[in-house]
Design a protein around this motif. Structure first.
Motif, PDB file in Angstrom:
ATOM      1  N   PRO A 139       0.815  -1.226   0.000  1.00 45.47           N
ATOM      2  CA  PRO A 139       0.000   0.000   0.000  1.00 45.47           C
ATOM      3  C   PRO A 139       0.847   1.275   0.000  1.00 45.47           C
ATOM      4  CG  PRO A 139      -0.889  -1.590   1.553  1.00 45.47           C
ATOM      5  CD  PRO A 139       0.409  -2.153   1.076  1.00 45.47           C
ATOM      6  N   GLN A 140       1.959   1.268   0.745  1.00 47.67           N
ATOM      7  CA  GLN A 140       2.810   2.450   0.806  1.00 47.67           C
ATOM      8  C   GLN A 140       3.427   2.753  -0.561  1.00 47.67           C
ATOM      9  OE1 GLN A 140       2.956  -0.177   2.778  1.00 47.67           O
ATOM     10  NE2 GLN A 140       3.157   0.397   4.941  1.00 47.67           N
ATOM     11  N   GLU A 141       3.925   1.717  -1.213  1.00 46.08           N
ATOM     12  CA  GLU A 141       4.569   1.902  -2.518  1.00 46.08           C
ATOM     13  C   GLU A 141       3.559   2.325  -3.577  1.00 46.08           C
ATOM     14  OE1 GLU A 141       5.976   0.587  -6.525  1.00 46.08           O
ATOM     15  OE2 GLU A 141       4.296  -0.221  -5.352  1.00 46.08           O
ATOM     16  N   LEU A 142       2.399   1.694  -3.577  1.00 42.33           N
ATOM     17  CA  LEU A 142       1.375   2.015  -4.567  1.00 42.33           C
ATOM     18  C   LEU A 142       0.892   3.455  -4.422  1.00 42.33           C
ATOM     19  CD1 LEU A 142      -0.747  -1.276  -4.527  1.00 42.33           C
ATOM     20  CD2 LEU A 142       0.736  -0.461  -6.378  1.00 42.33           C
ATOM     21  N   PHE A 143       0.705   3.881  -3.159  1.00 47.92           N
ATOM     22  CA  PHE A 143       0.197   5.230  -2.941  1.00 47.92           C
ATOM     23  C   PHE A 143       1.232   6.275  -3.367  1.00 47.92           C
ATOM     24  CE2 PHE A 143      -0.440   9.059  -0.349  1.00 47.92           C
ATOM     25  CZ  PHE A 143      -1.729   9.382  -0.761  1.00 47.92           C
ATOM     26  N   SER A 144       2.481   6.086  -2.977  1.00 46.49           N
ATOM     27  CA  SER A 144       3.523   7.054  -3.338  1.00 46.49           C
ATOM     28  C   SER A 144       3.658   7.165  -4.848  1.00 46.49           C
ATOM     29  CB  SER A 144       4.868   6.656  -2.718  1.00 46.49           C
ATOM     30  OG  SER A 144       4.831   6.815  -1.312  1.00 46.49           O
ATOM     31  N   ARG A 145       3.673   6.040  -5.530  1.00 48.09           N
ATOM     32  CA  ARG A 145       3.823   6.088  -6.985  1.00 48.09           C
ATOM     33  C   ARG A 145       2.585   6.679  -7.657  1.00 48.09           C
ATOM     34  NH1 ARG A 145       8.506   4.181  -8.402  1.00 48.09           N
ATOM     35  NH2 ARG A 145       9.546   2.643  -7.070  1.00 48.09           N
ATOM     36  N   LYS A 146       1.411   6.421  -7.099  1.00 46.89           N
ATOM     37  CA  LYS A 146       0.195   7.000  -7.671  1.00 46.89           C
ATOM     38  C   LYS A 146       0.220   8.521  -7.564  1.00 46.89           C
ATOM     39  CE  LYS A 146      -4.857   6.944  -7.365  1.00 46.89           C
ATOM     40  NZ  LYS A 146      -6.043   6.362  -6.688  1.00 46.89           N
ATOM     41  N   VAL A 147       0.597   9.027  -6.388  1.00 44.59           N
ATOM     42  CA  VAL A 147       0.640  10.474  -6.186  1.00 44.59           C
ATOM     43  C   VAL A 147       1.703  11.109  -7.066  1.00 44.59           C
ATOM     44  CG1 VAL A 147       1.175  12.301  -4.530  1.00 44.59           C
ATOM     45  CG2 VAL A 147      -0.284  10.390  -3.853  1.00 44.59           C
ATOM     46  N   LEU A 148       2.913  10.569  -7.050  1.00 43.70           N
ATOM     47  CA  LEU A 148       4.022  11.197  -7.756  1.00 43.70           C
ATOM     48  C   LEU A 148       3.948  11.002  -9.266  1.00 43.70           C
ATOM     49  CD1 LEU A 148       6.857  10.282  -5.243  1.00 43.70           C
ATOM     50  CD2 LEU A 148       5.737  12.492  -5.550  1.00 43.70           C
ATOM     51  N   SER A 149       3.132  10.069  -9.734  1.00 42.33           N
ATOM     52  CA  SER A 149       2.945   9.880 -11.174  1.00 42.33           C
ATOM     53  C   SER A 149       1.773  10.690 -11.722  1.00 42.33           C
ATOM     54  CB  SER A 149       2.735   8.393 -11.494  1.00 42.33           C
ATOM     55  OG  SER A 149       3.886   7.645 -11.172  1.00 42.33           O
ATOM     56  N   ASN A 150       0.912  11.146 -10.839  1.00 40.74           N
ATOM     57  CA  ASN A 150      -0.267  11.896 -11.277  1.00 40.74           C
ATOM     58  C   ASN A 150      -0.237  13.372 -10.897  1.00 40.74           C
ATOM     59  OD1 ASN A 150      -2.550   9.968 -12.414  1.00 40.74           O
ATOM     60  ND2 ASN A 150      -1.534   8.866 -10.756  1.00 40.74           N
ATOM     61  N   ILE A 151       0.675  13.748 -10.007  1.00 42.22           N
ATOM     62  CA  ILE A 151       0.675  15.115  -9.471  1.00 42.22           C
ATOM     63  C   ILE A 151       2.064  15.725  -9.573  1.00 42.22           C
ATOM     64  CG2 ILE A 151       0.355  16.519  -7.390  1.00 42.22           C
ATOM     65  CD1 ILE A 151      -1.719  14.519  -6.442  1.00 42.22           C
ATOM     66  N   ASP A 152       2.118  16.962 -10.048  1.00 39.46           N
ATOM     67  CA  ASP A 152       3.307  17.803  -9.878  1.00 39.46           C
ATOM     68  C   ASP A 152       3.070  18.602  -8.605  1.00 39.46           C
ATOM     69  OD1 ASP A 152       5.296  17.457 -11.899  1.00 39.46           O
ATOM     70  OD2 ASP A 152       3.894  18.230 -13.371  1.00 39.46           O
ATOM     71  N   LEU A 153       3.781  18.235  -7.564  1.00 38.94           N
ATOM     72  CA  LEU A 153       3.576  18.837  -6.247  1.00 38.94           C
ATOM     73  C   LEU A 153       4.661  19.887  -6.003  1.00 38.94           C
ATOM     74  CD1 LEU A 153       2.074  18.887  -3.548  1.00 38.94           C
ATOM     75  CD2 LEU A 153       3.505  16.984  -2.792  1.00 38.94           C
ATOM     76  N   TYR A 154       4.239  21.139  -5.956  1.00 33.56           N
ATOM     77  CA  TYR A 154       5.149  22.259  -5.719  1.00 33.56           C
ATOM     78  C   TYR A 154       4.953  22.736  -4.272  1.00 33.56           C
ATOM     79  CZ  TYR A 154       5.050  22.372 -10.857  1.00 33.56           C
ATOM     80  OH  TYR A 154       5.116  22.044 -12.191  1.00 33.56           O
ATOM     81  N   ILE A 155       6.060  22.916  -3.555  1.00 32.86           N
ATOM     82  CA  ILE A 155       5.966  23.277  -2.142  1.00 32.86           C
ATOM     83  C   ILE A 155       6.863  24.476  -1.841  1.00 32.86           C
ATOM     84  CG2 ILE A 155       6.357  22.527   0.228  1.00 32.86           C
ATOM     85  CD1 ILE A 155       5.746  19.686  -0.609  1.00 32.86           C
ATOM     86  N   ILE A 156       6.262  25.521  -1.289  1.00 31.05           N
ATOM     87  CA  ILE A 156       7.012  26.645  -0.732  1.00 31.05           C
ATOM     88  C   ILE A 156       7.213  26.293   0.742  1.00 31.05           C
ATOM     89  CG2 ILE A 156       7.056  29.136  -0.318  1.00 31.05           C
ATOM     90  CD1 ILE A 156       4.888  29.328  -2.573  1.00 31.05           C
ATOM     91  N   SER A 157       8.382  25.791   1.069  1.00 29.18           N
ATOM     92  CA  SER A 157       8.603  25.234   2.399  1.00 29.18           C
ATOM     93  C   SER A 157       8.733  26.301   3.480  1.00 29.18           C
ATOM     94  CB  SER A 157       9.866  24.368   2.408  1.00 29.18           C
ATOM     95  OG  SER A 157       9.785  23.350   1.439  1.00 29.18           O
ATOM     96  N   MET A 158       9.270  27.464   3.115  1.00 26.65           N
ATOM     97  CA  MET A 158       9.489  28.522   4.097  1.00 26.65           C
ATOM     98  C   MET A 158       9.218  29.865   3.431  1.00 26.65           C
ATOM     99  SD  MET A 158      10.190  29.485   7.117  1.00 26.65           S
ATOM    100  CE  MET A 158      10.713  27.958   7.906  1.00 26.65           C
ATOM    101  N   ALA A 159       7.953  30.256   3.431  1.00 27.47           N
ATOM    102  CA  ALA A 159       7.561  31.490   2.746  1.00 27.47           C
ATOM    103  C   ALA A 159       8.167  32.732   3.382  1.00 27.47           C
ATOM    104  CB  ALA A 159       6.030  31.604   2.722  1.00 27.47           C
ATOM    105  N   ASN A 160       8.431  32.679   4.683  1.00 27.44           N
ATOM    106  CA  ASN A 160       8.889  33.859   5.425  1.00 27.44           C
ATOM    107  C   ASN A 160      10.142  33.522   6.239  1.00 27.44           C
ATOM    108  OD1 ASN A 160       9.103  36.250   6.897  1.00 27.44           O
ATOM    109  ND2 ASN A 160       7.367  35.776   8.232  1.00 27.44           N
TER     110      ASN A 160
END
Length: 424
Positions: A139-160
């Protein structure tokens, strides 16, 4: 006092004056009930090192860009991009290749005193990348690959980052703003300078001299100008609320709704019940009890037309008194359990978005999705056939022509009964 000592004293005096001015721009320090243990919480430098370590272990899935977006004092806003980059061209932000993947932008650290959202972000990134190392089909592997194969996830880790650095140096855990005391979440060009912000530099909701006056806003506008995002979330802490746009004063008066409001409400409802915590959700101007003008998530919804735009307050407890750190952040010994409890919200978020995107693609690819139903089509075809047959008979048999020349005559002598007769 010798000249050298005099020079040192003058420099010290200037530093003290500068410190007093800066300290006066935001909430004063308070006596705190508890403080962060930095063996469990991450300070600014530890956040950067943690992200760098994760990226080094996952070169095909995590890309760092710590130079394109920086603060007034030139500190990195720690921008990262997670996706499956295998076979894709990636350099800097200007070289991102457009894909049909979902585009999701998450923002953390807009308010310096809110440590918890950033800890939640680190837990998310570690969880997504660690899932890739699990055995295939788990389940862990399937979920990670599903998310990372379907989503470009952009993160502003420290806005300020400047505000966070100021807090760490001064130990003022009530500090909210940037190095100049500006609240980033009042500095955007959506109903800027309304009543839900302040022109007073001593107010924690100080909006700045003009919209986008702070260099820290460039990461948001720069990304939104180049990428058509499907979702934006600004993460905070202090209470358990999920805010739907809009939060500004004019919207509260007019009861204005954002585009895609019903879908936003649907997703907010799902997220509100995704963890063992219960989150209230709805219009920001209804939930918060006050208005906020110039916010980032309102700007994303109202100006950039991002289909889903939220501000999410991840955590909060009953709080009394003037202390600050405990209002926005759990005790150090409780931190790990809190971020684990919050994490299912991300899982529900990504699953919903993937299904939403798939439904949109099916709708666009189905040529009959907006066409009349098949039943109506059959009825219409039958009518055409009947009309064609009648027309053909009309031209072929003269008797039909004579029959169609009959006239209906109604007797005027007897209104109580109507009869029909035909004449040649």
């Amino acid at each position: 006092m010798n000249p050298k000592q005099g020079t040192m004293m003058r420099h010290l005096y200037i530093v003290v004056i500068w410190f007093d001015v800066i300290s006066g721009l935001d909430v004063k320090p308070q006596k705190e009930r508890y403080l962060p243990d930095y063996s469990k919480y991450h300070n600014l430098s530890a956040i950067e090192k943690e992200l760098q370590s994760i990226a080094n272990r996952n070169l095909n899935y995590v890309k760092l860009d710590f130079s394109s977006f920086t603060s007034r004092q030139r500190r990195s806003q720690l921008f990262i991009h997670l996706s499956n980059f295998t076979g894709r061209n990636f350099n800097q932000i200007s070289s991102y290749q457009e894909t049909p993947r979902l585009k999701v932008l998450l923002s953390y650290g807009e308010h310096a005193r809110e440590f918890l959202p950033i800890e939640s972000m680190l837990h998310l990134v570690k969880n997504l990348t660690s899932g890739l190392s699990y055995h295939s089909g788990t389940p862990q592997e399937l979920f990670s690959r599903k998310v990372l194969s379907n989503i470009d996830l952009y993160i502003i880790s420290m806005a300020n980052p400047d505000g966070r650095k100021h807090l760490e140096v001064t130990h003022n855990y009530c500090w909210r703003g940037t190095s100049t005391g500006v609240d980033l979440d009042r500095n955007f060009d959506w109903e800027f300078a309304g009543k839900g912000s302040s022109s007073n530099q001593n107010d924690e909701e100080y909006r700045g001299p003009e919209a986008f006056s702070e260099p820290e806003t460039n990461v948001f506008t720069g990304l939104a100008n180049r990428i058509k995002f499907d979702l934006f979330i600004s993460f905070h802490s202090g209470i358990k609320h999920i805010y739907i746009p809009f939060s500004d004063t004019k919207s509260k008066i007019s009861k204005r709704n954002p585009p895609n409001f019903e879908n936003m409400l649907d997703l907010a409802s799902i997220l509100s019940h995704s963890t063992q915590y219960v989150y209230k959700y709805g219009h920001s101007y209804d939930l918060s009890g006050y208005t906020a003008d110039g916010t980032i998530f309102d700007y994303m919804a109202g100006v950039k037309k991002v289909p889903f735009s939220f501000a999410v307050e991840l955590w909060g407890t009953n709080h009394n008194g003037p202390s600050c750190f405990d209002l926005f952040n759990p005790k150090s010994e409780d931190l790990h359990e809190v971020v684990k409890t919050i994490h299912p919200m991300y899982a529900k978020l990504f699953s919903y978005l993937i299904e939403w995107k798939e439904a949109k693609i099916r709708h666009l690819s189905d040529p009959l999705s907006d066409a009349p139903s098949l039943t109506f089509g059959y009825v219409l075809l039958g009518c055409i056939v009947i009309i064609t047959v009648i027309t053909a008979l009309h031209g072929r048999y003269p008797i039909c022509n004579r029959l169609y020349q009959r006239r209906r005559i109604v007797s005027l002598k007897s209104l109580s009964s109507t009869f029909t007769m035909y004449t040649k």
